[in-house]
Design a protein around this motif. Structure first.
Motif, PDB file in Angstrom:
ATOM      1  N   GLY A  80     -71.330 -27.519 -37.968  1.00  0.00           N
ATOM      2  CA  GLY A  80     -71.058 -26.899 -39.256  1.00  0.00           C
ATOM      3  C   GLY A  80     -70.930 -27.928 -40.354  1.00  0.00           C
ATOM      4  N   GLN A  81     -69.765 -27.942 -41.018  1.00  0.00           N
ATOM      5  CA  GLN A  81     -69.505 -28.901 -42.086  1.00  0.00           C
ATOM      6  C   GLN A  81     -68.942 -30.216 -41.556  1.00  0.00           C
ATOM      7  OE1 GLN A  81     -66.825 -26.716 -44.640  1.00  0.00           O
ATOM      8  NE2 GLN A  81     -68.463 -25.444 -45.483  1.00  0.00           N
ATOM      9  N   GLY A  82     -68.786 -30.324 -40.247  1.00  0.00           N
ATOM     10  CA  GLY A  82     -68.175 -31.510 -39.664  1.00  0.00           C
ATOM     11  C   GLY A  82     -69.176 -32.613 -39.381  1.00  0.00           C
ATOM     12  N   GLY A  83     -68.652 -33.809 -39.225  1.00  0.00           N
ATOM     13  CA  GLY A  83     -69.473 -34.974 -38.916  1.00  0.00           C
ATOM     14  C   GLY A  83     -68.818 -36.214 -39.490  1.00  0.00           C
ATOM     15  N   LEU A  84     -69.646 -37.205 -39.832  1.00  0.00           N
ATOM     16  CA  LEU A  84     -69.166 -38.421 -40.476  1.00  0.00           C
ATOM     17  C   LEU A  84     -69.090 -38.148 -41.974  1.00  0.00           C
ATOM     18  CD1 LEU A  84     -68.278 -41.329 -39.981  1.00  0.00           C
ATOM     19  CD2 LEU A  84     -70.678 -42.020 -40.210  1.00  0.00           C
ATOM     20  N   LEU A  85     -67.916 -38.361 -42.579  1.00  0.00           N
ATOM     21  CA  LEU A  85     -67.660 -37.863 -43.923  1.00  0.00           C
ATOM     22  C   LEU A  85     -67.324 -39.003 -44.889  1.00  0.00           C
ATOM     23  CD1 LEU A  85     -65.593 -34.744 -42.720  1.00  0.00           C
ATOM     24  CD2 LEU A  85     -68.035 -34.850 -43.277  1.00  0.00           C
ATOM     25  N   GLY A  86     -66.059 -39.141 -45.270  1.00  0.00           N
ATOM     26  CA  GLY A  86     -65.688 -40.079 -46.314  1.00  0.00           C
ATOM     27  C   GLY A  86     -65.675 -41.525 -45.864  1.00  0.00           C
ATOM     28  N   ILE A  87     -65.697 -42.431 -46.845  1.00  0.00           N
ATOM     29  CA  ILE A  87     -65.700 -43.865 -46.566  1.00  0.00           C
ATOM     30  C   ILE A  87     -64.942 -44.590 -47.667  1.00  0.00           C
ATOM     31  CG2 ILE A  87     -67.948 -44.115 -47.713  1.00  0.00           C
ATOM     32  CD1 ILE A  87     -68.511 -46.453 -45.764  1.00  0.00           C
ATOM     33  N   ALA A  88     -64.213 -45.631 -47.292  1.00  0.00           N
ATOM     34  CA  ALA A  88     -63.544 -46.496 -48.259  1.00  0.00           C
ATOM     35  C   ALA A  88     -63.467 -47.898 -47.691  1.00  0.00           C
ATOM     36  CB  ALA A  88     -62.137 -45.978 -48.578  1.00  0.00           C
ATOM     37  N   LEU A  89     -63.592 -48.881 -48.564  1.00  0.00           N
ATOM     38  CA  LEU A  89     -63.399 -50.274 -48.185  1.00  0.00           C
ATOM     39  C   LEU A  89     -61.951 -50.670 -48.462  1.00  0.00           C
ATOM     40  CD1 LEU A  89     -66.573 -52.085 -49.582  1.00  0.00           C
ATOM     41  CD2 LEU A  89     -66.290 -50.829 -47.449  1.00  0.00           C
ATOM     42  N   ASP A  90     -61.402 -51.482 -47.608  1.00  0.00           N
ATOM     43  CA  ASP A  90     -60.063 -52.007 -47.823  1.00  0.00           C
ATOM     44  C   ASP A  90     -60.028 -52.776 -49.149  1.00  0.00           C
ATOM     45  OD1 ASP A  90     -57.804 -54.119 -47.475  1.00  0.00           O
ATOM     46  OD2 ASP A  90     -57.492 -52.732 -45.806  1.00  0.00           O
ATOM     47  N   PRO A  91     -58.959 -52.643 -49.942  1.00  0.00           N
ATOM     48  CA  PRO A  91     -58.878 -53.412 -51.183  1.00  0.00           C
ATOM     49  C   PRO A  91     -59.000 -54.924 -50.962  1.00  0.00           C
ATOM     50  CG  PRO A  91     -57.193 -51.712 -51.135  1.00  0.00           C
ATOM     51  CD  PRO A  91     -57.836 -51.716 -49.776  1.00  0.00           C
ATOM     52  N   ARG A  92     -58.693 -55.389 -49.755  1.00  0.00           N
ATOM     53  CA  ARG A  92     -58.821 -56.810 -49.416  1.00  0.00           C
ATOM     54  C   ARG A  92     -60.049 -57.044 -48.529  1.00  0.00           C
ATOM     55  NH1 ARG A  92     -54.702 -58.010 -46.073  1.00  0.00           N
ATOM     56  NH2 ARG A  92     -54.998 -60.248 -46.416  1.00  0.00           N
ATOM     57  N   PHE A  93     -61.107 -56.265 -48.775  1.00  0.00           N
ATOM     58  CA  PHE A  93     -62.288 -56.322 -47.919  1.00  0.00           C
ATOM     59  C   PHE A  93     -62.881 -57.728 -47.849  1.00  0.00           C
ATOM     60  CE2 PHE A  93     -66.881 -56.232 -47.305  1.00  0.00           C
ATOM     61  CZ  PHE A  93     -66.982 -55.508 -46.121  1.00  0.00           C
ATOM     62  N   VAL A  94     -62.893 -58.460 -48.955  1.00  0.00           N
ATOM     63  CA  VAL A  94     -63.472 -59.813 -48.958  1.00  0.00           C
ATOM     64  C   VAL A  94     -62.780 -60.684 -47.916  1.00  0.00           C
ATOM     65  CG1 VAL A  94     -63.788 -61.901 -50.334  1.00  0.00           C
ATOM     66  CG2 VAL A  94     -64.259 -59.662 -51.345  1.00  0.00           C
ATOM     67  N   GLU A  95     -61.486 -60.438 -47.693  1.00  0.00           N
ATOM     68  CA  GLU A  95     -60.733 -61.225 -46.717  1.00  0.00           C
ATOM     69  C   GLU A  95     -60.799 -60.644 -45.317  1.00  0.00           C
ATOM     70  OE1 GLU A  95     -56.699 -61.731 -48.157  1.00  0.00           O
ATOM     71  OE2 GLU A  95     -57.429 -61.434 -50.206  1.00  0.00           O
ATOM     72  N   ASN A  96     -60.688 -59.296 -45.200  1.00  0.00           N
ATOM     73  CA  ASN A  96     -60.530 -58.712 -43.860  1.00  0.00           C
ATOM     74  C   ASN A  96     -61.716 -57.876 -43.382  1.00  0.00           C
ATOM     75  OD1 ASN A  96     -60.261 -56.152 -45.131  1.00  0.00           O
ATOM     76  ND2 ASN A  96     -58.038 -56.357 -45.243  1.00  0.00           N
ATOM     77  N   ARG A  97     -62.655 -57.513 -44.282  1.00  0.00           N
ATOM     78  CA  ARG A  97     -63.883 -56.777 -43.963  1.00  0.00           C
ATOM     79  C   ARG A  97     -63.604 -55.430 -43.286  1.00  0.00           C
ATOM     80  NH1 ARG A  97     -68.286 -59.403 -45.187  1.00  0.00           N
ATOM     81  NH2 ARG A  97     -69.600 -57.985 -43.970  1.00  0.00           N
ATOM     82  N   LEU A  98     -62.480 -54.800 -43.599  1.00  0.00           N
ATOM     83  CA  LEU A  98     -62.121 -53.531 -42.979  1.00  0.00           C
ATOM     84  C   LEU A  98     -62.751 -52.365 -43.728  1.00  0.00           C
ATOM     85  CD1 LEU A  98     -58.371 -54.077 -42.056  1.00  0.00           C
ATOM     86  CD2 LEU A  98     -60.357 -54.103 -40.528  1.00  0.00           C
ATOM     87  N   VAL A  99     -63.308 -51.434 -42.946  1.00  0.00           N
ATOM     88  CA  VAL A  99     -63.942 -50.216 -43.453  1.00  0.00           C
ATOM     89  C   VAL A  99     -63.212 -49.030 -42.830  1.00  0.00           C
ATOM     90  CG1 VAL A  99     -66.073 -48.859 -43.527  1.00  0.00           C
ATOM     91  CG2 VAL A  99     -66.175 -51.353 -43.703  1.00  0.00           C
ATOM     92  N   TYR A 100     -62.968 -48.003 -43.645  1.00  0.00           N
ATOM     93  CA  TYR A 100     -62.277 -46.797 -43.200  1.00  0.00           C
ATOM     94  C   TYR A 100     -63.230 -45.615 -43.329  1.00  0.00           C
ATOM     95  CZ  TYR A 100     -58.194 -49.778 -43.630  1.00  0.00           C
ATOM     96  OH  TYR A 100     -57.297 -50.806 -43.489  1.00  0.00           O
ATOM     97  N   LEU A 101     -63.299 -44.797 -42.283  1.00  0.00           N
ATOM     98  CA  LEU A 101     -64.191 -43.645 -42.237  1.00  0.00           C
ATOM     99  C   LEU A 101     -63.389 -42.411 -41.862  1.00  0.00           C
ATOM    100  CD1 LEU A 101     -67.038 -45.291 -40.115  1.00  0.00           C
ATOM    101  CD2 LEU A 101     -67.093 -44.919 -42.588  1.00  0.00           C
TER     102      LEU A 101
END
Length: 372
Positions: free
Chosen positions: A85-106
């Protein structure tokens, strides 16, 4: 030129050689450039520091879009999604300190049993080649899970303190639960980057809850002037709304609504306002199905600085909303001639507006003043 070696999938191709389309607005002649196409129901967009973009595809793939528009093979290590249905892989955000930690949130729809699922949040570290998410784990799960194909939300937004807002839906079949602070159905939650509760809602609510009484929020952005969270919420048949969301507030669903049920029945006897329940800044009837939200702060469109933009699915448009503080002073409906369902809109690092179209052959579009 692409930074890093990328491999295009057979159906996902660069489209920068296609001629741009033109559109008009009250302030600008617009040029709409197709940057990439062949994305399968793209949902969320985030820009890497080097100008490349990460795009989620609802069936469960995360792609890197090169600066020349070429799409990578699916990024390895993404979470396993329940693409129903409407489910699946949805939102995404980069950590505010991405340059240092390279963390991605999904955010994504996660299977939780033989037929139940929920909105969940995954965190992983993007490797230097942008080919894999490493050390990935699920940091948050909506509670409880239900058997549903609908109303997952879900956008994720960092606040100024480095905490994460997560929007979730009422699962369609559980609308009364949006008023129940003992669960996270139809709520906005606020969590730390490790998933610990940081809600700051009412004392008797679950500690991760920020606000209650929401239906299905597919647009969310932080107001750069105030630091407050703004969201767009799908109404039922009419009554889509734009809201400022504050801690401990009740946003009314399903006690009040500016829409009706899909069969035409009034929602809760047709009640539209009630003391103690928040009202939208503006609402749309008929529904436009708002999805994606961004505040414009760039230099390419100086006349639009401070405006908020919303994509629209059923409305097949980009909506520009002018503001005076928290007061809506006007709206303009853009790109209506393209006939596209706009799933997400973001301001790019170049100051242009970048949009995802919701389609099995979805596109990444760049919108800028003509010649820019």
């Amino acid at each position: 030129m692409v930074v890093g070696a990328l491999t295009a999938s057979p159906c996902a191709v660069s489209a920068q050689n296609l001629p741009p389309r033109t559109a008009t607005s009250a302030d600008y002649q617009l040029e709409v450039q197709t940057i990439a196409r062949g994305l399968e129901n793209p949902w969320g967009l985030a820009f890497l520091p080097d100008g490349r973009a990460l795009v989620t595809e609802r069936p469960g793939r995360l792609r890197v879009v090169g600066r020349d528009g070429r799409l990578s093979a699916p990024v390895k290590g993404s979470p396993e999604v329940h693409a129903v249905g409407q489910g699946g892989l949805l939102g995404i955000a980069l950590d505010p300190r991405f340059v240092e930690n390279r963390l991605v949130y999904l955010s994504f729809a996660e299977r939780r049993g033989s037929d139940t699922n929920s909105t969940s949040v995954f965190r992983g570290r993007l490797n230097v080649d942008a080919t894999a998410l490493e050390n990935g784990r699920i940091i948050y799960r909506q509670q409880p899970a239900f058997a549903s194909r609908l109303h997952f939300g879900s956008r994720i937004v960092f606040d100024r303190t480095g905490h994460l807002f997560v929007t979730s839906g009422d699962r369609f079949s559980q609308i009364q639960e949006a008023q129940n602070p003992a669960n996270t159905i139809g709520k906005i939650v606020r969590i730390t980057t490790d998933g610990a509760p940081a809600g700051a809602g009412a004392a008797d609510w679950r500690p991760e809850i920020w606000s209650i009484g929401h239906r299905n929020m597919q647009g969310a952005a932080l107001n750069p002037a105030t630091g407050e969270l703004w969201i767009s919420n799908h109404g039922p048949r009419g009554g889509d709304g734009l809201y400022v969301v504050r801690a401990g507030r009740n946003y009314g669903w399903p006690l009040i609504s500016w829409g009706t049920h899909y069969d035409g029945r009034p929602v809760n006897g047709g009640l539209r306002e009630r003391q103690g329940l928040e009202q939208p800044l503006t609402y749309w009837t008929p529904s436009i199905a708002p999805s994606g939200l961004t505040f414009y702060t760039g230099d390419l469109f100086p006349a639009w600085r401070g405006n908020v933009f919303s994509g629209a699915l059923a409305g097949q448009m980009l909506v520009r909303i002018s503001l005076d503080g928290d007061r809506v002073t006007g709206q303009e409906r853009l790109l209506t001639d393209l006939g596209k369902r706009f799933r997400d809109v973001q301001q790019g690092p170049d100051g242009a507006l970048w949009l995802l179209t919701d389609s099995p052959d979805g596109e990444l579009l760049r919108v800028a003043p003509a010649g820019r």
